[in-house]
Enzyme design. Structure first.
Site, PDB file in Angstrom:
ATOM      1  NE  ARG A 190      40.198  30.880  16.290  1.00 16.91           N
ATOM      2  CZ  ARG A 190      39.592  31.528  17.303  1.00 16.91           C
ATOM      3  NH1 ARG A 190      38.681  32.451  17.044  1.00 16.91           N
ATOM      4  NH2 ARG A 190      39.895  31.256  18.541  1.00 16.91           N
ATOM      5  N   GLY A 191      42.892  31.925  11.366  1.00 13.75           N
ATOM      6  CA  GLY A 191      42.322  32.009  10.021  1.00 13.75           C
ATOM      7  C   GLY A 191      42.965  33.031   9.113  1.00 13.75           C
ATOM      8  CB  ILE A 192      41.451  35.113   6.421  1.00 10.18           C
ATOM      9  CG1 ILE A 192      40.919  33.951   5.569  1.00 10.18           C
ATOM     10  CG2 ILE A 192      41.905  36.254   5.515  1.00 10.18           C
ATOM     11  CD1 ILE A 192      39.661  34.285   4.781  1.00 10.18           C
ATOM     12  CE  LYS A 224      34.385  37.685  20.548  1.00  5.84           C
ATOM     13  NZ  LYS A 224      32.953  37.327  20.749  1.00  5.84           N
ATOM     14  CE1 TYR A 268      28.382  36.288   6.675  1.00 11.78           C
ATOM     15  CE2 TYR A 268      27.720  35.439   4.529  1.00 11.78           C
ATOM     16  CZ  TYR A 268      28.715  35.802   5.417  1.00 11.78           C
ATOM     17  OH  TYR A 268      30.031  35.694   5.054  1.00 11.78           O
ATOM     18  N   GLY A 321      40.184  40.476  14.513  1.00 14.21           N
ATOM     19  CA  GLY A 321      39.979  39.038  14.347  1.00 14.21           C
ATOM     20  C   GLY A 321      41.206  38.299  13.857  1.00 14.21           C
TER      21      GLY A 321
END
Length: 276
Positions: free
Chosen positions: A19-21, A41, A167, A16
């Site tokens: 982007r982001g963290i 992805k 979650y 993952g």
């Protein structure tokens, strides 16, 4: 003078990381001269989310690292195994695995379709387990091997389950991997730790949950990147089985001011989930 710990030459597989963290962690390592595998992805630009594996790779290279963008859906075992094999073929091994990829749905039991339940468990818990299993044969050969899961301390208070039990179960599955694998591979010297933010972090997921008002009470992704760097440069045999919080860890290293991490200086910060 004692030289600063570095990730120079280390090969880091990050799920993952487009982007982001995940991307922030990769960029911090790239500044040291690390090899960063972007296992995610997104190959085409998304209308609502920034970044692809290729744009992330360009940023990694510009920051001083070597990048390997790989299209990987961590729900698919064959794709994960192929990505790990390509990583080893390209860089000669794997030193660090960062299990960052995650799915979130803050919905109650009656409002969580099984398709959404399955997505969270397949990405968060199963994906973490699968990536760890695939990377471990190579980590066991590394000089200072680390697995770092972006997951919370195991806080078994009903409060953290009742509003989004699916979650919570999925995120705690990642944390249980830390608990179990740290003990399982302690004798072999593979460090397995968790890192979680004390406050909400400004990511696309937070923006979708709470919009600009919530983003204003967040810190930037850089605080997680700096905290992860501290963990990943420590001696693996002496740093395992921990559930680190970003702010607490950085305070231990001598950081006294966190103002530069605030999205909106002076704003009241939002505590993250799972922390009483």
């Amino acid at each position: 003078m004692t030289s600063k710990p570095t990730l120079s030459g280390k090969t880091i597989f990050i799920s993952g990381a487009s982007r982001g963290i995940g991307l922030a962690l990769g960029l911090r390592a790239a500044r040291d001269g690390a090899n960063v595998v972007i296992a995610a992805k997104t190959t085409e630009p998304h209308p609502k989310l920034p970044g692809t594996i290729f744009s992330a790779a360009a940023e990694i290279e510009a920051a001083g690292g070597k990048a390997l963008p790989l299209m990987v859906d961590i729900r698919e075992e064959a794709q994960v195994l192929a990505a790990v094999a390509k990583t080893v073929e390209t860089f000669g091994g794997i030193d660090i695995l960062i299990n960052n990829a995650s799915a979130i749905s803050l919905t109650g039991t009656l409002a969580t379709p099984m398709k959404r339940y399955d997505l969270m468990h397949q990405i968060n818990t199963r994906g973490t387990y699968l990536c760890s299993q695939a990377c471990l044969p190579h980590l066991l050969k590394a000089g200072n091997p680390h697995i770092l899961n972006l997951s919370p301390p195991l806080n078994m208070q009903a409060h953290w389950f009742k509003n989004h039990v699916a979650y919570t179960m999925a995120k705690y599955g990642m944390s249980m991997c830390v608990l179990g694998m740290a003990a399982e591979f302690a004798d072999e010297g593979v460090a397995v730790n968790a890192l979680w933010p004390r406050t909400a972090i400004a990511t696309a997921a937070i923006n979708m949950i709470g919009g600009p008002a919530m983003m204003a009470g967040c810190r930037t992704v850089e605080i997680m990147a700096d905290a992860a760097h501290v963990i990943l440069t420590r001696e693996s045999r002496k740093c395992t089985g921990n559930f680190f919080l970003d702010e607490d860890l950085l305070r231990e290293t001598g950081v006294t001011s966190f103002d530069h991490y605030a999205v909106t200086p002076g704003a009241t910060l939002i505590p993250d989930f799972f922390l009483d």
